[in-house]
Design a protein around this motif. Sequence first.
Motif, PDB file in Angstrom:
ATOM      1  N   PRO A  93       0.807  -1.237   0.000  1.00 20.34           N
ATOM      2  CA  PRO A  93       0.000   0.000   0.000  1.00 20.34           C
ATOM      3  C   PRO A  93       0.832   1.277   0.000  1.00 20.34           C
ATOM      4  CG  PRO A  93      -0.845  -1.584   1.600  1.00 20.34           C
ATOM      5  CD  PRO A  93       0.470  -2.122   1.129  1.00 20.34           C
ATOM      6  N   TYR A  94       2.006   1.244   0.618  1.00 18.91           N
ATOM      7  CA  TYR A  94       2.818   2.452   0.705  1.00 18.91           C
ATOM      8  C   TYR A  94       3.400   2.869  -0.644  1.00 18.91           C
ATOM      9  CZ  TYR A  94       6.631  -0.959   0.821  1.00 18.91           C
ATOM     10  OH  TYR A  94       7.488  -1.996   0.531  1.00 18.91           O
ATOM     11  N   LEU A  95       3.278   2.001  -1.677  1.00 16.13           N
ATOM     12  CA  LEU A  95       3.767   2.347  -3.002  1.00 16.13           C
ATOM     13  C   LEU A  95       2.732   3.123  -3.821  1.00 16.13           C
ATOM     14  CD1 LEU A  95       5.570  -0.957  -4.125  1.00 16.13           C
ATOM     15  CD2 LEU A  95       6.579   1.083  -3.086  1.00 16.13           C
ATOM     16  N   ARG A  96       1.486   3.137  -3.361  1.00 15.54           N
ATOM     17  CA  ARG A  96       0.421   3.740  -4.154  1.00 15.54           C
ATOM     18  C   ARG A  96       0.691   5.218  -4.439  1.00 15.54           C
ATOM     19  NH1 ARG A  96      -4.758   2.162  -5.176  1.00 15.54           N
ATOM     20  NH2 ARG A  96      -4.615   0.468  -3.644  1.00 15.54           N
ATOM     21  N   GLU A  97       1.094   5.976  -3.434  1.00 19.72           N
ATOM     22  CA  GLU A  97       1.322   7.400  -3.618  1.00 19.72           C
ATOM     23  C   GLU A  97       2.459   7.667  -4.600  1.00 19.72           C
ATOM     24  OE1 GLU A  97       2.402  11.423  -1.001  1.00 19.72           O
ATOM     25  OE2 GLU A  97       1.995   9.503   0.014  1.00 19.72           O
ATOM     26  N   ASP A  98       3.536   6.891  -4.498  1.00 16.02           N
ATOM     27  CA  ASP A  98       4.652   7.063  -5.420  1.00 16.02           C
ATOM     28  C   ASP A  98       4.239   6.748  -6.853  1.00 16.02           C
ATOM     29  OD1 ASP A  98       6.409   7.907  -3.506  1.00 16.02           O
ATOM     30  OD2 ASP A  98       7.303   5.942  -3.154  1.00 16.02           O
ATOM     31  N   MET A  99       3.404   5.721  -7.028  1.00 11.66           N
ATOM     32  CA  MET A  99       2.950   5.383  -8.374  1.00 11.66           C
ATOM     33  C   MET A  99       2.065   6.495  -8.935  1.00 11.66           C
ATOM     34  SD  MET A  99       2.279   1.262  -8.417  1.00 11.66           S
ATOM     35  CE  MET A  99       1.272   1.166  -6.926  1.00 11.66           C
ATOM     36  N   GLU A 100       1.194   7.044  -8.122  1.00 16.68           N
ATOM     37  CA  GLU A 100       0.319   8.117  -8.579  1.00 16.68           C
ATOM     38  C   GLU A 100       1.105   9.370  -8.950  1.00 16.68           C
ATOM     39  OE1 GLU A 100      -2.394   8.594  -5.372  1.00 16.68           O
ATOM     40  OE2 GLU A 100      -3.613   6.831  -5.903  1.00 16.68           O
ATOM     41  N   ASN A 101       2.233   9.599  -8.258  1.00 18.97           N
ATOM     42  CA  ASN A 101       3.060  10.779  -8.527  1.00 18.97           C
ATOM     43  C   ASN A 101       4.156  10.523  -9.561  1.00 18.97           C
ATOM     44  OD1 ASN A 101       1.590  12.215  -6.603  1.00 18.97           O
ATOM     45  ND2 ASN A 101       2.995  11.665  -4.936  1.00 18.97           N
ATOM     46  N   GLY A 102       4.226   9.300 -10.064  1.00 20.03           N
ATOM     47  CA  GLY A 102       5.245   8.971 -11.057  1.00 20.03           C
ATOM     48  C   GLY A 102       6.651   8.936 -10.499  1.00 20.03           C
ATOM     49  N   GLN A 103       6.782   8.646  -9.196  1.00 23.00           N
ATOM     50  CA  GLN A 103       8.095   8.671  -8.541  1.00 23.00           C
ATOM     51  C   GLN A 103       8.636   7.287  -8.209  1.00 23.00           C
ATOM     52  OE1 GLN A 103       7.553  11.165  -5.112  1.00 23.00           O
ATOM     53  NE2 GLN A 103       7.559  13.058  -6.297  1.00 23.00           N
ATOM     54  N   LEU A 104       7.904   6.247  -8.541  1.00 26.56           N
ATOM     55  CA  LEU A 104       8.354   4.901  -8.208  1.00 26.56           C
ATOM     56  C   LEU A 104       9.297   4.381  -9.298  1.00 26.56           C
ATOM     57  CD1 LEU A 104       8.252   2.418  -6.379  1.00 26.56           C
ATOM     58  CD2 LEU A 104       6.251   1.643  -7.665  1.00 26.56           C
ATOM     59  N   GLY A 105      10.518   4.127  -8.924  1.00 25.52           N
ATOM     60  CA  GLY A 105      11.484   3.574  -9.861  1.00 25.52           C
ATOM     61  C   GLY A 105      12.560   4.566 -10.242  1.00 25.52           C
ATOM     62  N   SER A 106      13.488   4.087 -11.053  1.00 26.37           N
ATOM     63  CA  SER A 106      14.679   4.848 -11.442  1.00 26.37           C
ATOM     64  C   SER A 106      14.491   5.495 -12.819  1.00 26.37           C
ATOM     65  CB  SER A 106      15.892   3.916 -11.471  1.00 26.37           C
ATOM     66  OG  SER A 106      16.983   4.505 -12.127  1.00 26.37           O
ATOM     67  N   PRO A 107      14.577   6.834 -12.912  1.00 25.94           N
ATOM     68  CA  PRO A 107      14.482   7.491 -14.231  1.00 25.94           C
ATOM     69  C   PRO A 107      15.564   7.041 -15.217  1.00 25.94           C
ATOM     70  CG  PRO A 107      14.158   9.077 -12.464  1.00 25.94           C
ATOM     71  CD  PRO A 107      14.615   7.809 -11.815  1.00 25.94           C
ATOM     72  N   PRO A 108      16.838   6.910 -14.802  1.00 28.39           N
ATOM     73  CA  PRO A 108      17.843   6.442 -15.776  1.00 28.39           C
ATOM     74  C   PRO A 108      17.550   5.037 -16.298  1.00 28.39           C
ATOM     75  CG  PRO A 108      18.918   7.451 -13.884  1.00 28.39           C
ATOM     76  CD  PRO A 108      17.479   7.295 -13.524  1.00 28.39           C
ATOM     77  N   TYR A 109      16.997   4.173 -15.455  1.00 30.98           N
ATOM     78  CA  TYR A 109      16.679   2.823 -15.906  1.00 30.98           C
ATOM     79  C   TYR A 109      15.520   2.834 -16.901  1.00 30.98           C
ATOM     80  CZ  TYR A 109      19.634   1.021 -12.109  1.00 30.98           C
ATOM     81  OH  TYR A 109      20.686   0.735 -11.270  1.00 30.98           O
ATOM     82  N   GLU A 110      14.563   3.735 -16.713  1.00 33.57           N
ATOM     83  CA  GLU A 110      13.477   3.878 -17.685  1.00 33.57           C
ATOM     84  C   GLU A 110      14.045   4.229 -19.047  1.00 33.57           C
ATOM     85  OE1 GLU A 110       9.280   6.377 -18.106  1.00 33.57           O
ATOM     86  OE2 GLU A 110      10.965   7.245 -17.008  1.00 33.57           O
ATOM     87  N   ASN A 111      15.026   5.116 -19.058  1.00 32.72           N
ATOM     88  CA  ASN A 111      15.678   5.510 -20.298  1.00 32.72           C
ATOM     89  C   ASN A 111      16.435   4.340 -20.919  1.00 32.72           C
ATOM     90  OD1 ASN A 111      18.263   7.738 -21.367  1.00 32.72           O
ATOM     91  ND2 ASN A 111      16.237   7.584 -22.247  1.00 32.72           N
ATOM     92  N   LEU A 112      17.150   3.584 -20.088  1.00 34.66           N
ATOM     93  CA  LEU A 112      17.878   2.405 -20.577  1.00 34.66           C
ATOM     94  C   LEU A 112      16.930   1.369 -21.165  1.00 34.66           C
ATOM     95  CD1 LEU A 112      20.704   1.398 -18.037  1.00 34.66           C
ATOM     96  CD2 LEU A 112      20.957   2.010 -20.436  1.00 34.66           C
TER      97      LEU A 112
END
Length: 540
Positions: A194-213
């Motif tokens: 449940p604590y991941l829900r807010e990060d997912m809604e804000n687009g903050q869950l995970g690594s931006p450089p890895y998304e690019n890779l």
Amino acid sequence: MKIAIEGCAHGELEKIYETIKEIEQKENIKVDLLLCCGDFQSTRNLEDLETMAAPKKYQDICSFYKYYRGELQAPMLTIFIGGNHEASNYLQELPYGGWVAPKIYYLGYAGVVRVNGIRLAGISGIYNSHDYLKGRFEFSPYTESTKRSVYHVRQLEVFRLKQLSGNVDIIMSHDWPRGIYKHGNQENLARFKPYLREDMENGQLGSPPYENLLNILQPSYWFAAHMHCKFAALVTHMKKLNISAGEEEKSERAEGRCTKFLALDKCLPRRRFLQIIDIESENHTDDEVQLHFEYDLEWLTILYLTNHLTNTRNSYYYLPNEKGNTGERYNFTPTDEEMSEVLKKFENVLKIPENFCRTVEPYDPKRNFKTSQHVQPKSQINPQSLQFCDTLGIDDPLTLAMLIGGHELSHSSTLDGTFESNLNDSSSIADELSSLNTSNASMVSPLKRRSVGSSSIGLNLPKPKAIESNAITKADELSSDSDDKVEQEADTHNCGITPQELPTLHIDSPKPPLKKFRRRNQDIYQSKTDDEDENCALNT
């Protein structure tokens, strides 16, 4: 070829191998390879344990030391990347990868290898926007701050992986690519965590450089861990098509390659921490034969071509990009001629040498350590890294960091003859170790090699007006570290640093005192003009 994927190992190697053995017996199969996605905890002794960023209650020697000392042997080739709970001093000795124990191989800060033709890439650590643009300045003994920053991903590793061409079969990371949850059962993930829900809604869950890779390399598989849950996703990459319609050309997007993403839990009872997959490979039969474990030639060439970009400063710096106006090379995808030259350095043999060597005394459970005081060990230069860097002609970032910091180099010595029995040319390495400790050494030192190697390459980077594709966006810089929040909720230590807005680049770095360096390195630090100091701060 059957490959076992493990999430967070947390030092429980013995239990992981036992679980695989039970599956083999139950399913009547043979697992050829084990991949571990971080938090491996290769602690050889209680001194190593002091370098791990975790509260005392989570610091457990576990079972890796048994494989290091030779009491147990890994039943299969095991390849792993680092996470955020590691024996950081040991892994720092192997920045470009190496054996931490017989049949157990670390991929380094980032690495690419081939196993029976399967191209496997990995990147260690977790993303933290505060340290992403910095150099590799840490070495043991660590402060409470550097004990954590040492495992943060740096831009150079991501930059190097972006230079790869051709297909990549597998990528391993510890934390997830940003936005990966959009390609799986997001609601189920939110119910389980449940604590991941807010990060997912804000687009903050995970690594931006890895998304690019992920979008650039488009691997067939991407395996991760860190969140302590099992999560699968299927990413369909879009490709651009140019369609001619009379005299006009239209650009349309169509479905292209697919990436199968899988994250797994940590090794605990009744947790989903292990998955076995079957991948077609070269030179493989059902008979128990030794795997073909080799370096990736393109990756070796990328390391060689980008050696001058190695940075060991505790400050932000910028890498070359296509929008620069200096005429400097920014695309380091190697040519056939460049790869041919690197292949000659390895005498046309890319097989990874089995040159593991024990360099410290392993943990002995028969001794009484409860009343003993243990401190962090000093950083050492590992013979494996020395041999690799000397063969390829590149620098060890740990060596550079220690020299620039004014610290005496300490070279690991073998304890049981494993180094001499395994290295192809142990005498030459021994001579090199000796020469490094001689003030009148004639060989090129790491700092001198780097200086000479970069002299013909334009390194005078202007301060960019904005962070380009190799950096992070301002929104990413302002976002909080999701990895630290996840670790706290998952009953592990919150070891993050609150990111701050990207400051103005400081170029007036203080010069290290000359008296702390050997005479052979002093010519690197002669008095410079203000302009030269500025260029040095930007490019070292």
